[in-house]
Design an enzyme around this catalytic site. Structure first.
Site: not given
Ligand code: HSE
Length: 382
Positions: A11, A38, A93, A122, A124, A178, A193
């Site tokens: 991101v 990092k 999140k 994402g 939206i 993730e 979420k």
């Molecule tokens: N791992 C999350 C998904 C990424 O697949 O929707 C977006 O939040």
């Protein structure tokens, strides 16, 4: 407006690309002054640093955009940023759902804001839509396909009768999953979420751990075949409903009629729907994961702050979660079908179809069965 960017992964790199490309005049008003990375190997330009103080201690930096993921050190960095009077934008999140009460309190005390459009859905504009709807109306409920990875897996398993682990690997390669994909497949990502959607939709913080959560880890082609035979499609759904004194919220696979708009949302796409009194049902569809769509949402929030377009940011209430009002018919595949006899409408081999029961009752039986291979889905006829 000068920004400090924490994290330059999927991101974060999208955020720096959109801002550096500066396609619109609004984006060109933003400037990334420093980027926290990092390790040395990530350093590719002079703005990059390994020292968080270069961002958190810099009085010129007015906004901290956090795209690191994980609880720590993201949480501590944001506490420090808020205490120093910097606005915060986050795509994280898990961290925000876990610490939202504390972070909103620090924001309020320091006269700054926490924005989190990218944390949910994402690209939206879901949070922005909730803000707009709530200017006129109360939100009664919402439901959504909030996770791109599991929607991608379910779509491909359904279409190709493909193997779960192979398709998950593809989702990881595409940057949807993730860092720890168990958060996707066990439903935790959707749980976070849903918690953040509750904050925005119902003006209330909640305890994220009270959201009943089931994922798709144990789904098999047998389950999907049963679902197909009923003229239905399987989707992992997060929901929230407002009842004044309490909120009902859960994450559960659902078998939905093929005619339901949600059944036709494929691959990594998300769809989220709110229901309110004057607007009725309003659905929002788009890219729920991936670098640039998610970064787009972060940049939208940066522009909101620059334009001083803050809506009601800090939730007023802390309401309890109570799912006893959530009732339905549940498909349960289990090695211990006999445990479900009391709530079963029918049992065929290892498959139980329940009567219309409360989700809380079904969960009690699931705990009693203690079957690690169990799969549950809610069967939605309407
Ligand atoms: N791992 C999350 C998904 C990424 O697949 O929707 C977006 O939040």
């Amino acid at each position: 407006m000068k920004i400090g960017l924490l994290g330059h992964g999927v991101v974060g790199s999208g955020v720096s690309k959109i801002i550096d490309d500066g396609l619109t005049w609004e984006v060109r008003e933003l400037e990334i002054k420093r980027i926290l990375v990092k390790d040395e190997s990530e350093i590719t330009d002079e703005r990059m640093t390994l020292n968080p103080a270069d961002i958190l201690e810099d009085p010129e930096i007015e906004i901290v955009a956090e795209c690191m993921g994980g609880l720590e050190p993201a949480h501590s960095f944001l506490v420090e940023a808020l205490k120093k009077g910097k606005h915060v934008v986050t795509s994280n999140k898990k961290m925000l759902a876990t610490y939202c009460e504390e972070l909103f309190d620090f924001a309020r005390e320091n006269g700054v804001t926490v924005h989190y459009e990218a944390s949910c859905g994402g690209g939206i504009p879901w949070m922005a839509s909730l803000d707009r709807t709530r200017r006129v109306d109360d939100i009664d409920s919402f439901r959504g396909i909030f996770n791109g990875t599991t929607n991608y897996i379910l779509t491909r398993m359904t279409k190709e009768a493909g193997s779960f682990p192979e398709i998950l690997k593809d989702a990881q390669k595409l940057g949807y999953a993730e860092q720890d994909p168990t958060d996707d497949i066990d439903g935790h990502d959707v749980r976070y979420k849903v918690a953040l959607s509750v904050v925005k939709a119902f003006d209330s913080v909640i305890n994220v751990n009270d959201i009943i959560t089931f994922g798709i880890r144990n789904i098999t082609l047998q389950d999907l075949e049963w679902c197909r035979e009923q003229g239905m499609t399987c989707k992992l759904i997060g929901t929230g409903s407002y009842f004044g004194d309490h909120i009902s919220a859960c994450v559960i696979p659902m078998f939905l009629k093929n005619s339901d708009i949600f059944s036709n949302i494929p691959m990594n796409f998300n769809v989220i729907e709110s229901t309110s009194k004057t607007l009725g049902a309003a659905s929002f569809i788009g890219q729920g994961a991936g670098s640039l769509p998610t970064a787009h949402a972060v940049v939208q929030n940066l522009i909101d702050i620059w334009k001083d377009q803050d809506s009601e940011i800090n939730p007023k209430y802390k309401k309890p979660i109570d799912n006893s009002t959530h009732t339905g018919v549940f498909y349960i595949r289990t090695a211990k079908p006999e445990v479900f006899a009391e709530i079963a409408e029918s049992i065929s081999g290892d498959t139980v179809l329940t009567k219309n029961v409360s989700l809380v009752e079904a969960v009690k039986k699931i705990q009693e069965a203690s079957d690690e291979s169990l799969f549950i889905a809610e069967v939605r006829e309407a």
